[in-house]
Design a protein around this motif. Structure first.
Motif, mmCIF file in Angstrom:
data_model
loop_
_atom_site.group_PDB
_atom_site.id
_atom_site.type_symbol
_atom_site.label_atom_id
_atom_site.label_comp_id
_atom_site.label_asym_id
_atom_site.label_seq_id
_atom_site.Cartn_x
_atom_site.Cartn_y
_atom_site.Cartn_z
ATOM 1 N N MET A 14 0.556 -1.128 -0.039
ATOM 2 C CA MET A 14 0.041 0.007 -0.035
ATOM 3 C C MET A 14 1.077 1.190 -0.021
ATOM 4 O O MET A 14 0.645 2.082 -0.904
ATOM 5 N N THR A 15 1.987 1.393 0.810
ATOM 6 C CA THR A 15 2.818 2.452 1.060
ATOM 7 C C THR A 15 3.561 2.630 -0.408
ATOM 8 O O THR A 15 3.562 4.068 -0.915
ATOM 9 N N LEU A 48 8.494 11.006 7.631
ATOM 10 C CA LEU A 48 7.549 9.726 7.212
ATOM 11 C C LEU A 48 7.377 8.731 8.101
ATOM 12 O O LEU A 48 6.273 8.014 8.574
ATOM 13 N N ILE A 49 8.524 8.519 8.885
ATOM 14 C CA ILE A 49 8.658 7.556 9.982
ATOM 15 C C ILE A 49 7.692 7.676 11.153
ATOM 16 O O ILE A 49 7.008 7.107 11.883
ATOM 17 N N VAL A 50 7.982 8.958 11.339
ATOM 18 C CA VAL A 50 7.126 9.767 12.490
ATOM 19 C C VAL A 50 5.429 9.520 12.292
ATOM 20 O O VAL A 50 4.837 9.131 13.044
ATOM 21 N N MET A 51 5.320 9.967 11.016
ATOM 22 C CA MET A 51 3.943 9.951 10.328
ATOM 23 C C MET A 51 3.183 8.524 10.658
ATOM 24 O O MET A 51 2.135 8.177 10.856
ATOM 25 N N THR A 52 4.184 7.568 10.086
ATOM 26 C CA THR A 52 3.619 6.139 10.138
ATOM 27 C C THR A 52 3.621 5.523 11.417
ATOM 28 O O THR A 52 2.256 4.806 11.677
ATOM 29 N N LEU A 162 -4.221 8.030 6.026
ATOM 30 C CA LEU A 162 -5.723 7.771 6.521
ATOM 31 C C LEU A 162 -5.627 5.980 6.432
ATOM 32 O O LEU A 162 -6.329 5.453 7.005
ATOM 33 N N ALA A 163 -5.074 5.640 5.139
ATOM 34 C CA ALA A 163 -5.092 4.196 4.872
ATOM 35 C C ALA A 163 -4.067 3.231 6.019
ATOM 36 O O ALA A 163 -4.756 2.397 6.365
ATOM 37 N N THR A 164 -3.097 4.007 6.390
ATOM 38 C CA THR A 164 -2.408 3.285 7.527
ATOM 39 C C THR A 164 -3.131 3.332 8.862
ATOM 40 O O THR A 164 -2.898 2.115 9.317
ATOM 41 N N ILE A 165 -3.847 4.248 9.032
ATOM 42 C CA ILE A 165 -4.592 4.271 10.168
ATOM 43 C C ILE A 165 -5.791 3.052 10.193
ATOM 44 O O ILE A 165 -5.970 2.295 11.059
ATOM 45 N N GLY A 166 -6.378 3.066 8.887
ATOM 46 C CA GLY A 166 -7.200 1.917 9.005
ATOM 47 C C GLY A 166 -6.702 0.687 9.034
ATOM 48 O O GLY A 166 -7.239 -0.449 9.389
ATOM 49 N N LEU A 167 -5.587 0.550 8.118
ATOM 50 C CA LEU A 167 -4.751 -0.621 8.126
ATOM 51 C C LEU A 167 -4.449 -1.364 9.554
ATOM 52 O O LEU A 167 -4.756 -2.435 9.839
ATOM 53 N N ILE A 181 7.244 1.631 7.169
ATOM 54 C CA ILE A 181 8.688 2.524 7.457
ATOM 55 C C ILE A 181 9.509 1.827 6.079
ATOM 56 O O ILE A 181 10.226 2.499 5.551
ATOM 57 N N LEU A 182 9.548 0.361 5.860
ATOM 58 C CA LEU A 182 10.330 0.015 4.673
ATOM 59 C C LEU A 182 9.790 0.544 3.392
ATOM 60 O O LEU A 182 10.513 0.947 2.445
ATOM 61 N N GLY A 183 8.609 0.626 3.294
ATOM 62 C CA GLY A 183 7.983 1.242 1.989
ATOM 63 C C GLY A 183 8.432 2.797 1.968
ATOM 64 O O GLY A 183 8.774 3.202 0.670
ATOM 65 N N GLN A 184 8.312 3.365 2.858
ATOM 66 C CA GLN A 184 8.691 4.857 2.746
ATOM 67 C C GLN A 184 10.140 4.880 2.559
ATOM 68 O O GLN A 184 10.371 6.039 2.024
ATOM 69 N N THR A 185 10.810 4.157 3.192
ATOM 70 C CA THR A 185 12.265 4.165 3.098
ATOM 71 C C THR A 185 12.614 3.871 1.596
ATOM 72 O O THR A 185 13.413 4.645 0.870
ATOM 73 N N LEU A 186 12.084 2.888 1.025
ATOM 74 C CA LEU A 186 12.299 2.784 -0.504
ATOM 75 C C LEU A 186 12.028 3.863 -1.323
ATOM 76 O O LEU A 186 12.751 4.082 -2.251
ATOM 77 N N CYS A 187 10.653 4.382 -1.070
ATOM 78 C CA CYS A 187 10.278 5.378 -1.777
ATOM 79 C C CYS A 187 11.195 6.856 -2.051
ATOM 80 O O CYS A 187 11.316 7.479 -2.808
ATOM 81 N N THR A 188 11.305 7.016 -0.501
ATOM 82 C CA THR A 188 12.242 8.240 -0.267
ATOM 83 C C THR A 188 13.627 8.245 -0.696
ATOM 84 O O THR A 188 14.237 9.209 -1.382
ATOM 85 N N ILE A 189 14.391 6.989 -0.656
ATOM 86 C CA ILE A 189 15.610 6.841 -1.389
ATOM 87 C C ILE A 189 15.553 7.031 -2.774
ATOM 88 O O ILE A 189 16.221 7.495 -3.450
ATOM 89 N N ALA A 190 14.412 6.356 -3.475
ATOM 90 C CA ALA A 190 14.308 6.437 -5.126
ATOM 91 C C ALA A 190 14.172 7.917 -5.140
ATOM 92 O O ALA A 190 14.532 8.421 -6.413
ATOM 93 N N ALA A 191 13.183 8.619 -4.590
ATOM 94 C CA ALA A 191 12.862 10.089 -4.947
ATOM 95 C C ALA A 191 14.190 10.902 -4.755
ATOM 96 O O ALA A 191 14.476 11.727 -5.458
#
Length: 229
Positions: A14-15, A48-52, A162-167, A181-191
């Motif tokens: 999802m992330t 992103l980690i804090v938000m997650t 919101l999806a993370t809260i629901g999940l 966190i893993l998903g956010q890490t991968l996306c942020t490094i790519a960005a």
């Protein structure tokens, strides 16, 4: 253990599909073109980690505030809603251009406001200032704080939050946090390493449609699953 794995895999998928081409993805990419990458990466990823973690905590606490049955129904509704939202964005096929233009406009305005009249010898001046600053103020640099604040407030109330809260309300919160966190890490490094060119090569339409289908699948699975009262 299986509940942790299930929460992890759902959150990871999802992330990744939610964050590719998102506002915060482009913000990280543009900031990394103008500032040291390690500072941008640290600031964006920290936010992103804090938000997650915060989102997962809210989702974990939700069943204690309202009945488990109602949180399950709300989560199912969110999955279907976000699925249809993503499918609409995919068919409309205007999301990426609008997101990129909006983020660039905001950052360009900020950049022009804060840029000095000349850049000559600025590197030497920055080095001297950096040597005079204490360790903590070097670590918490204005660039890192800027990346953190832009990312944190950009994610607040976003679809992925919101999806993370629901999940987290329906799955194992620990697994949701790890996958997020893993998903956010991968996306942020790519960005940070080349998000603008990467986004140009990846079809935003395919990403949006894939994310929509994934949310719909989660919704169907949630709808068909039973929950203890």
């Amino acid at each position: 253990m299986s509940s942790v794995v299930q929460g992890f895999t759902k959150s990871l998928a999802m992330t990744v599909l939610s964050e590719i081409g998102d506002k915060t993805f482009f913000a990280a990419a543009i900031l990394a073109m103008r500032h040291p990458r390690r500072l941008v990466l640290s600031g964006c990823l920290s936010a992103l980690i804090v938000m997650t973690i915060l989102s997962a905590l809210v989702g974990w606490a939700a069943p204690n505030l309202i009945s488990r049955k109602w949180t399950h129904h709300v989560t199912t509704f969110l999955f279907f809603g976000f699925g249809l939202w993503s499918l609409w964005d995919g068919f409309k096929d205007e999301g990426e251009a609008e997101e990129l233009a909006e983020v660039e406009a905001k950052l360009n305005a900020d950049w022009k406001t804060n840029t000095g009249t000349t850049k000559k010898n600025s590197k030497d001046v920055d080095d001297i200032k950096k040597q005079k600053r204490p360790f903590l103020s070097q670590f918490f640099s204005p660039i890192l704080l800027k990346a953190f604040s832009i990312t944190f407030f950009g994610e607040w109330g976003d679809k992925s939050q919101l999806a993370t809260i629901g999940l987290a309300a329906d799955e194992n919160p620990f697994g949701v946090v790890l996958g997020g966190i893993l998903g956010q890490t991968l996306c942020t490094i790519a960005a940070v390493l080349g998000g603008k060119s990467l986004a140009a090569q990846i079809s935003e339409k395919i990403v949006a449609l894939s994310g929509g289908v994934l949310f719909i699948v989660f919704g169907i699975q949630s709808f068909l699953s039973t929950v203890d009262s």
